[in-house]
Scaffold this active site. Sequence first.
Site, PDB file in Angstrom:
ATOM      1  N   SER A 571      83.879  62.485 104.225  1.00  0.00           N
ATOM      2  CA  SER A 571      83.983  61.497 105.283  1.00  0.00           C
ATOM      3  C   SER A 571      82.770  60.570 105.220  1.00  0.00           C
ATOM      4  O   SER A 571      82.559  59.910 104.213  1.00  0.00           O
ATOM      5  CB  SER A 571      84.130  62.193 106.642  1.00  0.00           C
ATOM      6  OG  SER A 571      84.545  61.295 107.628  1.00  0.00           O
ATOM      7  N   ASP A 656      95.550  60.289 106.594  1.00  0.00           N
ATOM      8  CA  ASP A 656      94.245  60.342 107.248  1.00  0.00           C
ATOM      9  C   ASP A 656      94.122  59.224 108.277  1.00  0.00           C
ATOM     10  O   ASP A 656      94.330  58.048 107.957  1.00  0.00           O
ATOM     11  CB  ASP A 656      93.138  60.201 106.194  1.00  0.00           C
ATOM     12  CG  ASP A 656      91.765  60.586 106.718  1.00  0.00           C
ATOM     13  OD1 ASP A 656      91.540  60.468 107.933  1.00  0.00           O
ATOM     14  OD2 ASP A 656      90.923  60.988 105.904  1.00  0.00           O
ATOM     15  N   HIS A 691      92.948  63.839 107.757  1.00  0.00           N
ATOM     16  CA  HIS A 691      91.514  63.832 107.494  1.00  0.00           C
ATOM     17  C   HIS A 691      90.983  65.216 107.120  1.00  0.00           C
ATOM     18  O   HIS A 691      90.057  65.330 106.322  1.00  0.00           O
ATOM     19  CB  HIS A 691      90.774  63.309 108.727  1.00  0.00           C
ATOM     20  CG  HIS A 691      89.352  62.932 108.471  1.00  0.00           C
ATOM     21  ND1 HIS A 691      89.000  61.913 107.611  1.00  0.00           N
ATOM     22  CD2 HIS A 691      88.195  63.426 108.956  1.00  0.00           C
ATOM     23  CE1 HIS A 691      87.684  61.789 107.588  1.00  0.00           C
ATOM     24  NE2 HIS A 691      87.169  62.702 108.395  1.00  0.00           N
TER      25      HIS A 691
END
Length: 726
Positions: A571, A656, A691
């Site tokens: 991330s 995501d 995600h």
Amino acid sequence: MKPVLLLAACLMTLPVTSVHAAELAAPQAPRHPHPVKTPFGAVRDDAYYWLRDDERQDKAMLDYLKAENAYTDQVMAPLKPLEDRLYEEIVGRIKQDDASVPYRDRGWWYYSRYEAGKDYPIQARRRDGAGVDASSIQQANNAGDFTAEQVLLDVNQMAAGKDYFSVGDAEVSRDNRLLAWAEDDVGRRQYVIRFKNLDTGEVYADRVTGVSPNLVWADDNRTLFYVENDPETLLTVRVKKHVLGTPASADKLVYEEKDDSFYMGIGRSRDDQYITIGVDSTVSSELRYAPAANPEKFTVLARRERDVEYDADHFDGHWLIRTNADGAKNFKLVSAPSDGTSRSQWKDWVAHDEAVYIEGFESFDGFTAIDERSGGLERIRLLRADGQQEYVKADEPAYSMGLSVNAEPDTEWLRYGYTSLTTPSTTYELNVRTGERRLLKQQPVIGYDPSKYVTERVWVDSRDGVKVPVSLVYRKGFKKDGTAALYQYGYGSYGASMDPGFNLSVVSLLDRGVVYAIAHIRGGQEMGRQWYDDGKLLKKKNTFNDFIDVTRALVAQGYAAKDRVAASGGSAGGLLMGAVANMAPQDYRVMVAQVPFVDVVTTMLDPTIPLTTNEYDEWGNPEQKQYYDYMLTYSPYDNVARQAYPALFVGTGLWDSQVQYWEPAKWVAKLRVDNTGSHPIVFRTNMDAGHGGKSGRFRRYREQAESFAFVLDQLGVDAGAPAASP
């Protein structure tokens, strides 16, 4: 677009190690000029912009992602035996029929448990009574005796036939009869609320869609408060209330947030008197409250002000507030009356300390437990009603400690969690009156012996003279002679602290002689609020410099060979990987970038992309030239250059909602053109995940085993059986 060559015959002859991209044909994405403009006139050409499809239906885009997956399959095929071995090792350490520590709440003991071979938990409870406590329930669970158990949710049944499934909040009504929960079967964090009668088992027809996984019951046991998401940006924009048995279309609006730089959440106060609505941006907060018995009118506790953050809880007849107001950068605690409506009513309670960062607190009858940070490590301070205080003791030089589930305040027992890089997750119960400490549970890790491993805390000088803490772990017998392989992890954004906790997957690296390091770089909050402030906005490059300088120092001190260093982040940590790959590719042999935020400028210029507007105070708003120019100096996608890059394992999820799949897709496409090196770059897209990757407790270990196999191969680590005991 050219099809990917399926070189099955060639793969049969490849060795298990030393896979090179030159032996296979990597996909090449076509380039289509696309201008990206700013309000002040700057224009950039984004030739891979076409890979963005908000609907996830464009055939050319999907074909490209599938081609990259096929290419990754080919590159990884010779390493499949190693991947399988790693997966079996990791999963083999898991006690598959494990259960959480039960906690008591309103006459019931709650816990979750797993059954052997199954991916998802069973959420359950048992009624309190004579002889029933956490220990007796644990014994019953360990013995497989579930006769007195009431199953709330069997997530295995709910997830059957689905590629992805997740349960968010699962909240029981105040009378203990009804269950509301939020579920997501796509991975985009757009949840659906469902309801169940716990007396009869009936699942009601009520469905509320497009919400966040945050639920609160009112005292009437019929009204549920929830947060509605914007369908495009996914921002939390409205609080509504649903009355059981009525259509969702009739749900009433309670509060709407007009400023799209704020996130929103709901909760109940510690004493259960109030329902709260909290809104927070990176630099500001505001809380509203209403009586849980009659939640019709919400009152603002203190109006929002830029650079003033606070969170509050109500207990013992007043508000207790954690805030950075009045220059308390590391936060302080204040109190306010129950009918508080402004900061003028706040009275200091626990003073600000330049050396101590207050992370949170929890109130009990007779004492308060305060989560703090000092010297880069966590601690819990116990503050008694008479003003006396003490600290919960730690057992190791580098560790992670924090409050556990303490559902009921009328107790002298405090539950807290403890872990380190060598100590599995442990739950303790401490009697704050007598000092007695009970071990409630330690995460069972099959075949693991903590005495065979060593953890260290070292400090590294960054290039500007700041000392950066680093947590290390390695297997006993390791020699600091500059020949070992190193796996270095980092994050460094949003003030999120990456504390040294046990990771059962990492044991497979340690057993093969790899040193594992966590770089506690600026942008996190390990060293207090200033540590965060010095790693964001126009100081973001400190994050990347710290990470690189940690690597160089560890190599110089003999922890690793210069050509045997791996780096990993996900991330915003994937942004870290992308920036470091551009800035210092020669310092790393291989990198893992999971769901990486690598297209900073284009994303932050587009407020329609989910969550973008909430991030302006983290990264800056590139509609302003000052921030635009600075972002362009580090944005990984914009700074890909004609140079030799490390081997790269890049992962993303098609659905995501936080880092859109097209960011890593564009980045990899550009790397394929500009990379002058020979190390492989692979790009794995989970076509049914968001995600957090695929759902289920075992599937994520399969993904981790794949990336670990890639890393071990690139580092030249003996991929055979783990090392013998020292």
